[in-house]
Scaffold this motif. Structure first.
Motif, PDB file in Angstrom:
ATOM      1  N   THR A  25      38.034 -27.186  60.031  1.00  0.00           N
ATOM      2  CA  THR A  25      37.386 -25.929  59.677  1.00  0.00           C
ATOM      3  C   THR A  25      37.150 -24.961  60.830  1.00  0.00           C
ATOM      4  O   THR A  25      36.980 -23.765  60.596  1.00  0.00           O
ATOM      5  CB  THR A  25      36.019 -26.212  59.022  1.00  0.00           C
ATOM      6  OG1 THR A  25      35.169 -26.919  59.950  1.00  0.00           O
ATOM      7  CG2 THR A  25      36.187 -27.048  57.757  1.00  0.00           C
ATOM      8  N   HIS A  30      36.982 -20.983  60.464  1.00  0.00           N
ATOM      9  CA  HIS A  30      35.617 -20.475  60.565  1.00  0.00           C
ATOM     10  C   HIS A  30      35.546 -19.367  61.614  1.00  0.00           C
ATOM     11  O   HIS A  30      34.923 -18.314  61.386  1.00  0.00           O
ATOM     12  CB  HIS A  30      34.695 -21.637  60.930  1.00  0.00           C
ATOM     13  CG  HIS A  30      33.237 -21.333  60.853  1.00  0.00           C
ATOM     14  ND1 HIS A  30      32.282 -22.314  60.774  1.00  0.00           N
ATOM     15  CD2 HIS A  30      32.547 -20.162  60.882  1.00  0.00           C
ATOM     16  CE1 HIS A  30      31.075 -21.773  60.736  1.00  0.00           C
ATOM     17  NE2 HIS A  30      31.214 -20.465  60.810  1.00  0.00           N
ATOM     18  N   PHE A  50      39.951 -20.082  54.333  1.00  0.00           N
ATOM     19  CA  PHE A  50      39.078 -19.235  55.156  1.00  0.00           C
ATOM     20  C   PHE A  50      39.729 -17.877  55.405  1.00  0.00           C
ATOM     21  O   PHE A  50      39.065 -16.839  55.373  1.00  0.00           O
ATOM     22  CB  PHE A  50      38.822 -19.889  56.516  1.00  0.00           C
ATOM     23  CG  PHE A  50      37.950 -21.103  56.480  1.00  0.00           C
ATOM     24  CD1 PHE A  50      36.572 -20.986  56.487  1.00  0.00           C
ATOM     25  CD2 PHE A  50      38.504 -22.370  56.475  1.00  0.00           C
ATOM     26  CE1 PHE A  50      35.759 -22.115  56.478  1.00  0.00           C
ATOM     27  CE2 PHE A  50      37.712 -23.501  56.468  1.00  0.00           C
ATOM     28  CZ  PHE A  50      36.327 -23.375  56.459  1.00  0.00           C
ATOM     29  N   VAL A 107      29.887 -18.810  57.032  1.00  0.00           N
ATOM     30  CA  VAL A 107      30.057 -20.169  56.524  1.00  0.00           C
ATOM     31  C   VAL A 107      28.700 -20.854  56.633  1.00  0.00           C
ATOM     32  O   VAL A 107      28.110 -20.907  57.717  1.00  0.00           O
ATOM     33  CB  VAL A 107      31.114 -20.961  57.307  1.00  0.00           C
ATOM     34  CG1 VAL A 107      31.331 -22.332  56.657  1.00  0.00           C
ATOM     35  CG2 VAL A 107      32.437 -20.192  57.384  1.00  0.00           C
ATOM     36  N   SER A 110      43.340 -24.628  56.002  1.00  0.00           N
ATOM     37  CA  SER A 110      42.401 -23.594  56.450  1.00  0.00           C
ATOM     38  C   SER A 110      42.801 -22.195  56.004  1.00  0.00           C
ATOM     39  O   SER A 110      42.088 -21.232  56.296  1.00  0.00           O
ATOM     40  CB  SER A 110      42.294 -23.627  57.974  1.00  0.00           C
ATOM     41  OG  SER A 110      43.571 -23.505  58.562  1.00  0.00           O
ATOM     42  N   ALA A 148      32.029 -20.840  52.260  1.00  0.00           N
ATOM     43  CA  ALA A 148      32.516 -19.712  53.059  1.00  0.00           C
ATOM     44  C   ALA A 148      32.568 -18.495  52.140  1.00  0.00           C
ATOM     45  O   ALA A 148      33.048 -18.593  51.005  1.00  0.00           O
ATOM     46  CB  ALA A 148      33.900 -20.017  53.619  1.00  0.00           C
TER      47      ALA A 148
END
Length: 265
Positions: free
Chosen positions: A218, A222, A196, A232, A193, A255
C-alpha cells in the motif's frame, strides 16, 4: 533525503523492473511457487526485487530497506525507510490479467511521502515528483528521460452518486456489505495498488479494503494518493493509516477523496 535525487531513481528502477517482469509475463510459461503464507511467487517477483533492491542500496546505503521478498528485512525498525513490493498483484500476473504493479515508496515518521506505482502491462505510471505532487507520466517511457507528466488530483465526489473501486482478487461479502451503505453510481474492480491511483486521478472516489494487506502493498499507492489530495484511514476508527508497524501488517482501511461522507463499518 534528497527528493530531487530520489524521484528519478525510483522511477528508473520501476521501469527497469517492469521490463524484467514483462519478459517473463510474455514468455510461454513460468513457474509459480507458494511462499510460507501460501501466497504465490514467481521468477518475475524475484528478478524485479533483486534489481530494485540493488539499485536502492547503491543509491541510498544509509536508508533502511524493507521489501516483500526478503524476509530478513521484515524485522526492520526505523523511522525513515524505503519499502518495495516488486510485483504487487502476483495473482493478476499469474492469470495474465494485467493489473499488476511495481511499487517503491519512502516512508518518513509513519507517513508514505514519496512513491511510484508502475503498471507495465497497462502502460500507466504514477509517482510523486520532487515536491510531493502526484503526477501521471504518459508513455512511451524512457528510463533516463521522463516524458510528459500531468499533475493528478482527486475528484469532487457526489455522495448521491459515488464511483467505487474494489479489489479484483480479494472481493468478499463484508466488502460488498460496506459498499452497499453508500449511494453508488458505478463500481469497478482493479488489481494491486492501481486502486489507489484510480482514486488519485478522480476515476474513483472510494476504495475500501476489508482484508489483509501489508505495508509494501500500500505505501507507494498511498503516497501517490496523498500527493493528489486524497486520504487513507483505518476502517475501525477513521484515523490515519500509519506505517512502520511491527510486522508491517495493515489493518482494514479506506482510501478516499475528501468530501466522501464515510460510513461506519
Amino acid at each position: 533525503m534528497n527528493y530531487s535525487e530520489l524521484t528519478p531513481i525510483m522511477r528508473r528502477l520501476a521501469l527497469e523492473a517492469g521490463d524484467k517482469i514483462m519478459e517473463i509475463y510474455n514468455s510461454d510459461d513460468f513457474d509459480v511457487r507458494a511462499k510460507s503464507d501460501e501466497s504465490p511467487v514467481t521468477a518475475a517477483d524475484e528478478a524485479a526485487d533483486a534489481l530494485i533492491s540493488a539499485g536502492l542500496r547503491e543509491a541510498f546505503p544509509d536508508v533502511a530497506l524493507v521489501t516483500e521478498e526478503q524476509a530478513d528485512s521484515h524485522d526492520t525498525e526505523a523511522l525513515t525507510f524505503l519499502i518495495v513490493d516488486p510485483l504487487d498483484g502476483t495473482k493478476e500476473f499469474v492469470n495474465r490479467r494485467g493489473d499488476f504493479t511495481v511499487n517503491i515508496a519512502l516512508v518518513e515518521d509513519g507517513v508514505p511521502t514519496r512513491g511510484v506505482v508502475y503498471a507495465p502491462a497497462r502502460e500507466r505510471m504514477f509517482y510523486t515528483d520532487s515536491v510531493g505532487v502526484a503526477v501521471e507520466e504518459t508513455g512511451p517511457f524512457d528510463k533516463d528521460t521522463p516524458g510528459e507528466t500531468t499533475p493528478i488530483k482527486v475528484g469532487e465526489p457526489d455522495n448521491e452518486a459515488l464511483m467505487v473501486v474494489a479489489s479484483k482478487s480479494h472481493r468478499d461479502e463484508a466488502t460488498d456489505a460496506y459498499i452497499n451503505k453508500y449511494a453508488v453510481k458505478d463500481m469497478t474492480s482493479a488489481g494491486s495498488s492501481l486502486k489507489f491511483c484510480l482514486v488519485a486521478t478522480g476515476e474513483a472516489d472510494l476504495y475500501p479494503r476489508l482484508g489483509r494487506t501489508m505495508e509494501w502493498d500500500t505505501a507507494a499507492g498511498h503516497a501517490v494518493l496523498n500527493g493528489a489530495g486524497g486520504r487513507v484511514v483505518r476502517f475501525d476508527d477513521h484515523s490515519a493509516l500509519a506505517y512502520g508497524k511491527v510486522g508491517f501488517a495493515n489493518p482494514f482501511f479506506i482510501a478516499y477523496a475528501p468530501g466522501v461522507e464515510l460510513k461506519e463499518g
